[in-house]
Design an enzyme around this catalytic site. Structure first.
Site, PDB file in Angstrom:
ATOM      1  N   GLU A 298       1.984  -0.402  -4.965  1.00 44.60           N
ATOM      2  CA  GLU A 298       0.727   0.317  -5.430  1.00 44.60           C
ATOM      3  C   GLU A 298       1.112   1.849  -5.540  1.00 44.60           C
ATOM      4  O   GLU A 298       1.782   2.489  -4.594  1.00 44.60           O
ATOM      5  CB  GLU A 298      -0.563   0.157  -4.342  1.00 44.60           C
ATOM      6  CG  GLU A 298      -1.702   0.969  -4.947  1.00 44.60           C
ATOM      7  CD  GLU A 298      -2.025   2.191  -4.104  1.00 44.60           C
ATOM      8  OE1 GLU A 298      -3.164   2.318  -4.309  1.00 44.60           O
ATOM      9  OE2 GLU A 298      -1.572   2.382  -3.052  1.00 44.60           O
TER      10      GLU A 298
ATOM     11  N   ASP B  17       0.961  -1.321   0.031  1.00 44.15           N
ATOM     12  CA  ASP B  17       0.044   0.089  -0.012  1.00 44.15           C
ATOM     13  C   ASP B  17       0.672   1.139  -0.011  1.00 44.15           C
ATOM     14  O   ASP B  17       1.908   1.558   0.542  1.00 44.15           O
ATOM     15  CB  ASP B  17      -0.896  -0.053   1.290  1.00 44.15           C
ATOM     16  CG  ASP B  17      -1.708   1.093   1.295  1.00 44.15           C
ATOM     17  OD1 ASP B  17      -2.731   1.208   0.754  1.00 44.15           O
ATOM     18  OD2 ASP B  17      -1.517   2.093   2.268  1.00 44.15           O
TER      19      ASP B  17
HETATM   20  C1  LM2 Z   1      -4.016   3.614  -0.308  1.00 43.20           C
HETATM   21  N1  LM2 Z   1      -3.128   3.308  -1.115  1.00 43.20           N
HETATM   22  O1  LM2 Z   1      -2.228   3.961  -1.416  1.00 43.20           O
HETATM   23  C2  LM2 Z   1      -5.100   2.839   0.034  1.00 43.20           C
HETATM   24  O2  LM2 Z   1      -5.415   2.108  -1.073  1.00 43.20           O
HETATM   25  C3  LM2 Z   1      -6.451   3.769   0.444  1.00 43.20           C
HETATM   26  O3  LM2 Z   1      -7.644   3.235   0.460  1.00 43.20           O
HETATM   27  C4  LM2 Z   1      -6.068   4.444   1.592  1.00 43.20           C
HETATM   28  O4  LM2 Z   1      -6.728   5.712   2.201  1.00 43.20           O
HETATM   29  C5  LM2 Z   1      -4.521   5.076   1.675  1.00 43.20           C
HETATM   30  N2  LM2 Z   1      -3.673   4.589   0.675  1.00 43.20           N
HETATM   31  C6  LM2 Z   1      -3.853   5.097   2.872  1.00 43.20           C
HETATM   32  O5  LM2 Z   1      -3.539   3.766   3.429  1.00 43.20           O
HETATM   33  C7  LM2 Z   1      -7.709   5.047   2.731  1.00 43.20           C
HETATM   34  C8  LM2 Z   1      -9.043   6.338   2.416  1.00 43.20           C
HETATM   35  C9  LM2 Z   1      -8.769   7.504   3.193  1.00 43.20           C
HETATM   36  C10 LM2 Z   1      -8.600   7.298   4.641  1.00 43.20           C
HETATM   37  C11 LM2 Z   1      -7.400   6.450   4.820  1.00 43.20           C
HETATM   38  C12 LM2 Z   1      -7.195   6.221   6.341  1.00 43.20           C
HETATM   39  O6  LM2 Z   1      -9.119   6.561   1.095  1.00 43.20           O
HETATM   40  O7  LM2 Z   1      -9.974   8.277   3.039  1.00 43.20           O
HETATM   41  O8  LM2 Z   1      -8.371   8.676   5.214  1.00 43.20           O
HETATM   42  O9  LM2 Z   1      -7.739   4.898   4.348  1.00 43.20           O
HETATM   43  O10 LM2 Z   1      -8.377   5.339   7.033  1.00 43.20           O
HETATM   44  C13 LM2 Z   1      -9.207   8.760   6.460  1.00 43.20           C
HETATM   45  C14 LM2 Z   1     -10.188  10.056   6.251  1.00 43.20           C
HETATM   46  C15 LM2 Z   1      -9.512  11.293   6.331  1.00 43.20           C
HETATM   47  C16 LM2 Z   1      -8.402  11.088   7.574  1.00 43.20           C
HETATM   48  C17 LM2 Z   1      -7.671   9.975   7.720  1.00 43.20           C
HETATM   49  C18 LM2 Z   1      -7.011   9.999   9.038  1.00 43.20           C
HETATM   50  O11 LM2 Z   1     -10.919  10.067   5.020  1.00 43.20           O
HETATM   51  O12 LM2 Z   1     -10.151  12.298   6.053  1.00 43.20           O
HETATM   52  O13 LM2 Z   1      -7.722  12.353   7.622  1.00 43.20           O
HETATM   53  O14 LM2 Z   1      -8.762   8.995   7.646  1.00 43.20           O
HETATM   54  O15 LM2 Z   1      -7.940   9.871  10.316  1.00 43.20           O
HETATM   55  C19 LM2 Z   1      -7.740  13.178   8.773  1.00 43.20           C
END
Ligand code: LM2
Ligand code: CA
Length: 497
Positions: A237, A201
């Site tokens: 990735e 990732d």
């Molecule tokens: C990836 N690939 O490089 C993953 O495929 C993707 O699904 C991950 O993001 C990202 N990298 C980090 O591993 C996902 C999602 C984000 C989410 C993060 C963490 O797309 O929206 O962020 O996982 O859960 C969320 C909130 C964001 C917040 C963060 C931290 O959307 O607003 O930022 O959590 O609490 C303060």
């Protein structure tokens, strides 16, 4: 690191997004093994933060916020993980771990405990179970390390992309031997259990030299399932849409495989009608697709871009039904890259977690008599990998092996070709029928059209009525209406009467 380590010449994997370990174990035995799938990309198995909010409830993306490398997550505990890996390997199906090692959880988490009860304190940058402390992260080291003092706010600087926090997630400093060792310990733990490889990732957010050093320290695969001295499979990735960012996929291609995001965009746009189908005759490295056959992991959609995360994009997905099925069939038919089939659950909001009961226990998939997964219009497991046109194309790809594309025929909305003398496919998009006598490349015989029937190998018969008769010179009458359910025809030497 580029060999997927599949058993018996199997050529495709499926991402069982958010499936519990016990469900995956059963799927390997009941379905994936018998249908010759090579492997499963599982959702992250490490301990993660528990997110809950009355609006977003339990979002899927809590899995991307590590708290420790203990094997306990919403998808199952260590014992269940071990059981899954053993049972899948015994069914000839490999497990690929989604490894989240660029960062720990978000700095907004504060003080709490993860899914396996391990303590974290993000103000102190403390993760007690690993353990990591403030000295192991990039941002606290100051502006020389992360020039923004915190967030990634531009993709024009490699240093900012790799040393600052992605979405507020606390960024690890992989130049430190201590940090690498903790990650290698995690990788070796699951390698010794029997996994065959890793999706890495957020590789774009790590320095290639550090990634290489981590890979090089990993153990060989478990000899209970793999030959001696087998190296793990790694696919990095890296989201590179060729938009002139500072970090490119090209920096990673000498290390291990790399995910190709341009592939899915191009195939999706073609099947949406932006380009002619016969232009796919030259599809590959010279077509805009950047990563070569032996280095690419290819896919149409993934868990991020199907819901607008991870760069989003103009990709087809299960909601596009027939066009999506055709795009996946094309991917599986074409000899380029190691393909990954997405297997989804239904969602309306981008944060929606998997099907679950009132206590957030993920529901196990259940199946209809025809093998498809039980779901309603808006809820439940989609199981694209069980759609007939997709599941039977996996066997088609295995049968095609390394044979080249031959006998290509097509026009704006139709195409057909063979893979040497082993397999033949025809596709008609958007209601375009095919009624042609075409060269299939195949030996004479009566073949089952596996797009619409299944094959009973013991009886050597099609479990339905759709067959294709190939004459002694390889020609056959190919006919499809182009309408829903009759827009795809494919046959191969493994399924004839
Ligand atoms: C990836 N690939 O490089 C993953 O495929 C993707 O699904 C991950 O993001 C990202 N990298 C980090 O591993 C996902 C999602 C984000 C989410 C993060 C963490 O797309 O929206 O962020 O996982 O859960 C969320 C909130 C964001 C917040 C963060 C931290 O959307 O607003 O930022 O959590 O609490 C303060
Ligand atoms: Ca980083």
């Amino acid at each position: 690191y580029k060999n997927p380590n599949t058993a018996g010449g199997r050529t495709a994997m499926v991402h069982l997004f958010e499936w519990p370990w016990r469900s995956i174990a059963r799927e390997c035995e009941d379905f994936l093994g018998p249908h010759s799938f090579g492997g499963v990309q599982i959702s992250p198995p490490h301990e993660h933060r528990i997110l809950y909010d009355t609006n977003i409830q339990r979002p899927w993306y809590e899995a991307y916020q590590p708290v420790s490398y203990k094997l306990v997550s919403r998808r199952g505990n260590r014992a269940e993980f071990i059981d899954m890996v053993q049972r899948c390997n015994n069914a000839g199906v490999r497990i690929y771990v989604d490894a989240v090692v660029n960062h720990m959880c978000g700095g907004d988490a504060g003080v709490g405990k993860g899914y396996g009860d391990s303590a974290y304190d993000t103000d102190a940058y403390a993760f007690a179970e690993v353990p990591y402390d403030i000295s192991h992260f990039n941002v606290p080291q100051g502006y020389e390390q992360c020039p923004t003092g915190g967030p990634i706010n531009t993709y024009n600087s490699a240093q900012i992309v790799r040393n600052c926090n992605l979405e507020g997630l606390l960024d690890l400093d992989h130049s430190q031997g201590y940090v690498r060792d903790r990650i290698v310990d995690y990788f070796n733990d699951v390698i010794n259990i029997g996994v065959a490889g890793f999706r890495v990732d957020a590789s774009k957010h790590m320095w290639p030299d550090n990634i290489q050093a981590i890979f090089d320290m990993t153990d060989n695969l478990n000899t209970a399932y793999f030959p001696g001295n087998t190296r793990p499979f790694f696919y990095q990735e890296v989201i590179d849409q060729d938009t002139g960012e500072a970090v490119t996929a090209a920096e990673y291609i000498n290390i291990a495989r790399v995910t190709d995001f341009i592939y899915g965009r191009e195939v999706s746009e073609t099947f949406k009608g932006y380009k002619s189908l016969d232009s796919l005759s030259s599809f590959g490295i010279h077509w805009g697709v950047k990563i070569s056959d032996e280095t690419a992991v290819v896919f149409i959609d993934n868990h991020d871009n199907q819901r607008g995360h991870g760069g989003g994009g103009n990709v087809l997905m299960y909601k596009n039904q027939e066009d999506y099925k055709l795009a996946i069939a094309f991917m599986l038919s074409w000899p380029h890259g190691f393909p990954r089939i997405m297997s989804s659950y239904k969602f309306d909001q981008q944060w929606t977690g998997p099907p679950a009961d009132n206590d957030w226990n993920t529901e196990e998939p259940t199946f209809n008599a025809d093998g498809s997964c039980v779901s309603t219009d808006s809820y439940g497991w989609v199981c694209e990998h069980r759609w007939r046109g997709i599941k039977n194309m996996v066997e088609w790809r295995n049968q095609a092996g390394t044979e080249p594309v031959q006998n290509f025929w097509g026009d704006y909305s139709r195409l057909a070709f063979s893979r040497g003398n082993r397999a033949f496919i025809a596709i008609g998009r958007g209601g375009s029928s095919i009624n042609e006598r075409l060269q299939t490349g195949l030996p004479s015989g009566e073949y089952c059209n596996m797009a619409v029937v299944d094959y009973d190998s013991s009886a050597r018969s099609c479990t339905g009525h759709s067959t294709v008769n190939v004459d002694s010179s390889g020609y056959a009458d190919i006919s499809i209406s182009g309408n829903s359910g009759d827009n795809l025809l494919f046959i191969h030497v493994g399924a004839s009467k």
